[in-house]
Scaffold this active site. Structure first.
Site, PDB file in Angstrom:
ATOM      1  N   GLU A  75       6.657  -3.780  -3.430  1.00 36.20           N
ATOM      2  CA  GLU A  75       5.744  -3.857  -2.281  1.00 36.20           C
ATOM      3  C   GLU A  75       6.540  -3.941  -0.986  1.00 36.20           C
ATOM      4  OE1 GLU A  75       2.678  -6.898  -2.496  1.00 36.20           O
ATOM      5  OE2 GLU A  75       2.362  -6.527  -4.625  1.00 36.20           O
ATOM      6  N   GLU A  83       3.505 -11.349  -9.242  1.00 36.70           N
ATOM      7  CA  GLU A  83       4.131 -12.444  -8.482  1.00 36.70           C
ATOM      8  C   GLU A  83       3.933 -13.783  -9.183  1.00 36.70           C
ATOM      9  OE1 GLU A  83       2.755 -12.207  -4.412  1.00 36.70           O
ATOM     10  OE2 GLU A  83       4.320 -10.746  -3.977  1.00 36.70           O
TER      11      GLU A  83
HETATM   12  C1  GAL Z   1       1.409  -9.680  -2.353  1.00 34.10           C
HETATM   13  C2  GAL Z   1       0.526  -9.393  -3.558  1.00 34.10           C
HETATM   14  C3  GAL Z   1      -0.409  -8.240  -3.250  1.00 34.10           C
HETATM   15  C4  GAL Z   1      -1.091  -8.472  -1.928  1.00 34.10           C
HETATM   16  C5  GAL Z   1      -0.064  -8.713  -0.854  1.00 34.10           C
HETATM   17  C6  GAL Z   1      -0.654  -9.002   0.500  1.00 34.10           C
HETATM   18  O1  GAL Z   1       2.061 -10.880  -2.472  1.00 34.10           O
HETATM   19  O2  GAL Z   1       1.311  -9.080  -4.671  1.00 34.10           O
HETATM   20  O3  GAL Z   1      -1.339  -8.117  -4.273  1.00 34.10           O
HETATM   21  O4  GAL Z   1      -1.936  -9.555  -2.047  1.00 34.10           O
HETATM   22  O5  GAL Z   1       0.701  -9.814  -1.174  1.00 34.10           O
HETATM   23  O6  GAL Z   1      -1.379  -7.927   0.925  1.00 34.10           O
END
Ligand code: GAL
Length: 839
Positions: A256, A187
Site C-alpha cells: 500500500e 496488517e
Molecule cells: C491501511 C489498511 C487499508 C486502509 C488504509 C487506509 O492500514 O490496510 O485497508 O484502511 O490503511 O486507507
C-alpha cells in the site's frame, strides 16, 4: 487412472508433444519468489500494481478503469475481497453486479494484467465493519481476529469459499489465470503485538490454513514482521524504502503506497502531490524494491451504506490517479505513467544485481545497478529546499529538491520525479439540470403503540437491535408531568440529558424536534443536554439514533457500541433529577419511509406526496422525490447536494450513499509544497466547505428518461437547491522546464538528434482545444488555473501554442527559444507554462 490410459494410448509422436506441452506449462505457469523479486514464469519481475476495489464502481465502469490502469503502466490490479458484500447472511452468498468478483478478475485478465487478491477476510479499507458481516458479531462465543474457534471456523469457511471459486474458474496463474498472489489477514502485526499469545497462535493458524489451500501462488501478509515462511511480509505506508522483509530470501514489496488518504465527513480532503508519489516509488525501487501497489489507483465510491465509521465519506476518491468518477487525475496519472516507463527501461538491470550506492555530497545518493549487459542509475537529492548538480560518469545532472532522476543506460536522464512531463487537468462540475419538480412527504415520528415496536425497561445498544439493517433506531419513552411541578409556574424548563455512544441523535419532544447532536472525528460519543418543553400530563420523548457506519479498525472494534446507552436524565423537577434510563422504552427499527420502500417507484405510491407551496423546506425527516431525463453524452454525473444537510439518496431504487454536506471540513488546509515528508495532514483542500458536496450517479443506473430520484433528508434542507451536474475537463496545462529529463531523450539520443523537451497537451476523447488561456515562455509563476507571467516572458509565447493546438485534440509545443521568437532572458534556465481550454 484416466490420464494414464490416455497417455498410453497416444501414438508416439503425440506422446512427445504432450510431454512438451506439460513441460512448457510447468515452466510457464508458475509464480515463485526469491530475494530480488516475484518470479513469474521463471522471470523476476518489477511489478507495478494498483488497487481498484470492484464494489466501489460499477461493472460497466470496470473495463475502462482497467484499461486506464493498463495505459498508466500497471502490471497488476490489486483488490480486497468484500466478505459482507458476498455473504450478507450466513451461507447465503452473493456474487452479482458490483460484487461479481469473477467477472472483475476475468476483465483484468482480458486486459492482460495480473491480479493480487487480498482475501483478508479482514480488510480494514474504510469499509463497513472492516469487511466482516454484521451477523458474525452475533455468532455465540465469537471474538474477532484472535485464537477463537468460532471466528476461525467462519474465516476458514469464507477463505475456502473464495479460493474454491477462483480454482473452479481457473483464475490462479498456475491454472492459466491472472492471480499471481493472494493476501491473508491485513496488517495483523500491531494487533498481535497488543494481544500477545492468542495473537501469535492465530497468526500461526491462519498462515498454515492459507498455505494449506494450495493456491499454487505466493501468499503475502502486510505489516506483520513475524510473517512465517513461506508467506512474504510486505510494507504499507507513504514511504517504504527502508523496509526489509523478515528473511533474506524474500523480495522487498510494498502493498500500500497511499496515493492520498480517505475523506471523513467533517474532515478536509487529502491530496498527495504527484512529485512526492513518484519520488517515493523511485526511492523504493532504487533501494531494491520490486513490487509497488498504489492504494488507491481508483478509489471510487462507497455506495449504499458500505462506508465505515468514523464518519467515512461516501466519496472514496483518495486522490488516486483515476478519480472517483473514472476520469484521469492529472498530473498524477500521467506523471506516474512516465515513471513506470522509466522504471521498466531499467528492469533488466534492476532484477539482476544489487545496487552499488555512493554519496557524492550532502543529501545526495547514487544507486547504480550494473551487470555485464545492462546498467541503470538513480540519482537522488533528498534536500527539501535546494537543487543540486551531480557529476556522474561523464555527465552533469541537475536535481531539483526532493527528487530522483532515472538513467536507464547510466547516461541519459529520462525522468525526474519532480519535473512533470505530463499535463495537469482542472476539472469542473457544470449544472445540467437544476429545475427538478420536487414532491415531499414528511416522515412521521414513530409511535410506541405500533404492533411491531419492541419494549424493555432498559436502554439497548443500537446495532444489537438493528443488526445494521438500517441507520435508524427510535428510542421512545413517556414522561408524566404533574400539574404541581415548579417549572410550570416559574417557566424554567427542565433539562434533558442524553448520553449516546453515537453517531447522530435527534431529540423529539411530543413529535417536535428539540435538537440534534453528532459525534466528532475523534469520538463517536455524544451528549445532548438542553432544556425541553414539557406539558402537564403525558409527554412523549423520542430519540432517533442514527448510525453512520460500523468501525473498521481499532482494538476489538467488534465490541464498540452505538446508540443511546444512557444515562438519560431529566433535571429541574420537584424531585430533583429523574433518571429515565431504566423506565419503559419502546423501540422501532428504521423509518416508516424505509419500511414502505419510498425509494422505489412502486413503494412511493403508498403515501401522499405534496408539492408546490406545500413542499417541505428546511424540514427535518423529510422525503423528496422527482424524476429526470438523462443528459446526453458520456460525461460522469453527480448530484450537487450543497443545499442539503444529511441523509441518503437513491436513483431508480439504488442507493448512491449517505450525503452529509452539512458537515463542514474543519481545520486549516495550509499550503502544499511537494518537497518534504508527506503526511495526510499536508496538502488538504476544502477547509471551511462541505467535506463532500458532490455525489456520484453511475450512468449505468440511469434510463434515458423517467429516472426516479429520492432523497431522505434528516436535518432539513432545500431540495430546490439540488442540481444534477456533469464532470468535465475545464482546462489542461503543461509546465515544462527547458532542460528537464524527458522519456523521449533516450530514443532521440540514440538517433543522434538534439534533445528538446516538448509540452504535450490533450483533451479527453470527443473534445478539442478551443483556446490557449495562458502561455509564457520564460519564468512564469503559479500553477494550472492561476499561472501568471514572471520577470522574464517571451512576447511571442502564444504564437506556437495557438498554431499547433487550436482545433486539435492533442498537440506538442517544443520548449526552445526559437519557437517563441528568441530567448527572452539568455543565460537563465527557463520554462514553458501553458493552459488550454477543451471545448
Ligand atoms: C491501511 C489498511 C487499508 C486502509 C488504509 C487506509 O492500514 O490496510 O485497508 O484502511 O490503511 O486507507
Amino acid at each position: 487412472m484416466g490420464s494414464r490410459v490416455l497417455i498410453e494410448n497416444l501414438p508416439r509422436g503425440n506422446f512427445c508433444t504432450l510431454l512438451l506441452v506439460l513441460w512448457v506449462c510447468a515452466v510457464t505457469a508458475s509464480v515463485t519468489y526469491d530475494h530480488k523479486a516475484i518470479v513469474v514464469n521463471g522471470q523476476r519481475r518489477i511489478l507495478i500494481s494498483g488497487s481498484i476495489h470492484y464494489p466501489r464502481s460499477t461493472p460497466e465502469m470496470w473495463p475502462d478503469l482497467i484499461q486506464k490502469a493498463k495505459d498508466g503502466g500497471l502490471d497488476v490490479i490489486q483488490t480486497y475481497v468484500f466478505w459482507n458484500g458476498h455473504e450478507p447472511s450466513p451461507g447465503k452468498y452473493y456474487f452479482e453486479d458490483r460484487y461479481d468478483l469473477v467477472k472483475f478478475i476475468k476483465l483484468v485478465q482480458q486486459a492482460g494484467l495480473y491480479v493480487h487478491l487480498r482475501i483478508g477476510p479482514y480488510i480494514c479499507a474504510e469499509w463497513n465493519f472492516g469487511g466482516f458481516p454484521v451477523w458474525l458479531k452475533y455468532v455465540p462465543g465469537i471474538a474477532f481476529r484472535t485464537d477463537n474457534e468460532p471466528f476461525k471456523a467462519a474465516m476458514q469457511k469464507f477463505t475456502e469459499k473464495i479460493v474454491s471459486i477462483m480454482k473452479e474458474e481457473k483464475l490462479f496463474q498456475t491454472q492459466g489465470g491472472p492471480i499471481i498472489m493472494s493476501q491473508i489477514e491485513n496488517e495483523y502485526g500491531p494487533v498481535e503485538w497488543e494481544i500477545g499469545a492468542p495473537g501469535k497462535a492465530y497468526t500461526k493458524w491462519f498462515s498454515q490454513m492459507a498455505v494449506g489451500l494450495d493456491t499454487g501462488v505466493p501468499w503475502i501478509m502486510c505489516k506483520q514482521q513475524d510473517t512465517p515462511d513461506p508467506l512474504i511480509d510486505t510494507c504499507n505506508g507513504y514511504y517504504c524504502e527502508n523496509f526489509t522483509p523478515n528473511k533474506k530470501y524474500k523480495p522487498k514489496m510494498w502493498t500500500e503506497n497511499w496515493t492520498g488518504w480517505y475523506t471523513e465527513f467533517g474532515g478536509a480532503v487529502p491530496r498527495r502531490p504527484a512529485e512526492d508519489m513518484a519520488f517515493s516509488v523511485a526511492r523504493f525501487v532504487q533501494n531494491g524494491g520490486s513490487f509497488v501497489n498504489y492504494y488507491m489507483y481508483h478509489g471510487g465510491t462507497n455506495f449504499d451504506r458500505t462506508s465505515s465509521g468514523l464518519f467515512i465519506a461516501t466519496s472514496y476518491d483518495y486522490d488516486g490517479p483515476i478519480d472517483e468518477y473514472g476520469l484521469l487525475n492529472e498530473p498524477k496519472w500521467g506523471h506516474l505513467r512516465d515513471l513506470h516507463k522509466a522504471i521498466k527501461l531499467c528492469e533488466p538491470a534492476l532484477v539482476s544485481v544489487d545496487p552499488t550506492v555512493t554519496w557524492p555530497g550532502n543529501n545526495l545518493e547514487v544507486h547504480v545497478f550494473k551487470t555485464s549487459g545492462a546498467c541503470a542509475a538513480f540519482l537522488a537529492n533528498y534536500d527539501t529546499k535546494s537543487s543540486a548538480s551531480v557529476k556522474f560518469g561523464n555527465g552533469q545532472y541537475d536535481l531539483p529538491p526532493w527528487s530522483i532522476s532515472i538513467l536507464p543506460d547510466c547516461k541519459t536522464a529520462v525522468f525526474n520525479t519532480a519535473r512533470l512531463g505530463a499535463q495537469s487537468s482542472l476539472m469542473k462540475m457544470t449544472a445540467v439540470n437544476s429545475a427538478f419538480d420536487w414532491q415531499s412527504y414528511n416522515e412521521e415520528p414513530a409511535s410506541s403503540n405500533e404492533d411491531d415496536s419492541l419494549t424493555a425497561y432498559a436502554l439497548w445498544e443500537q446495532i444489537n437491535v438493528t443488526r445494521d439493517s438500517t441507520d435508524y433506531l427510535w428510542y421512545m419513552t413517556d414522561v408524566n408531568i404533574d400539574a404541581n411541578e415548579g417549572f410550570i409556574k416559574n417557566g424554567q424548563s427542565p433539562v434533558l440529558t442524553v448520553m449516546s455512544a453515537g453517531h447522530v441523535l435527534h431529540v423529539l419532544i411530543n413529535d417536535q424536534l428539540s435538537g440534534t447532536v453528532y459525534g466528532g472525528l475523534d469520538s463517536h460519543k455524544l451528549t445532548f443536554s438542553d432544556s425541553v418543553k414539557l406539558r402537564v400530563g403525558n409527554n412523549k420523548i423520542s430519540l432517533l439514533s442514527i448510525a453512520v457506519g460500523l468501525p473498521n479498525v481499532g482494538p476489538h472494534f467488534e465490541t464498540w457500541n452505538a446508540g443511546v446507552l444512557g444515562p438519560v436524565t431529566l433535571k429541574g423537577l420537584n424531585e430533583g433529577t429523574r433518571d429515565l434510563s431504566k423506565q419503559k422504552w419502546s423501540y422501532k427499527i428504521g423509518l416508516k419511509g424505509e419500511a414502505l420502500n419510498l425509494n422505489t417507484v412502486s413503494g412511493s405510491s403508498s403515501v401522499e406526496w405534496v408539492q408546490g407551496s406545500l413542499l417541505a423546506k428546511q424540514q427535518p425527516l423529510a422525503w423528496y422525490k422527482t424524476t429526470f431525463s438523462t443528459p446526453a453524452g458520456n460525461d460522469p454525473l453527480a448530484l450537487d447536494m450543497i443545499s442539503m444537510g444529511k441523509g441518503q439518496a437513491w436513483i431508480n431504487g439504488r442507493s448512491i450513499g449517505r450525503h452529509w454536506p452539512g458537515y463542514i471540513a474543519r481545520g486549516n488546509c495550509g499550503d502544499c509544497y511537494y518537497a518534504g515528508t508527506y503526511t495526510d495532514k499536508k496538502c488538504r483542500t476544502n477547509c471551511g466547505e462541505p467535506s463532500q458536496r458532490w455525489y456520484h450517479i453511475p450512468r449505468s443506473w440511469l434510463n434515458p428518461s423517467g429516472n426516479y430520484l429520492v432523497v431522505f433528508e434528516e436535518w432539513g434542507g432545500d431540495p430546490t437547491g439540488i442540481t444534477l451536474v456533469k464532470r468535465t475537463t475545464a482546462s489542461v496545462c503543461a509546465d515544462i522546464y527547458q532542460g528537464q529529463p524527458t522519456l523521449k531523450n533516450r530514443q532521440m539520443l540514440d538517433s543522434g538528434k538534439v534533445v528538446r523537451p516538448k509540452a504535450h497537451l490533450w483533451c479527453p476523447p470527443g473534445k478539442n482545444i478551443s483556446q490557449i488561456k495562458f502561455a509564457s515562455y520564460g519564468l512564469p509563476q503559479g500553477t494550472c488555473g492561476n499561472f501568471r507571467e514572471g520577470s522574464c516572458h517571451a512576447h511571442k509565447s502564444y504564437d506556437a501554442p495557438q498554431k499547433n493546438c487550436i482545433g486539435k485534440q492533442s498537440c506538442l509545443v517544443t520548449v526552445a527559444p526559437e519557437v517563441f521568437g528568441g530567448d527572452p532572458c539568455p543565460g537563465i534556465a527557463k520554462k514553458l507554462s501553458l493552459e488550454a481550454l477543451c471545448g
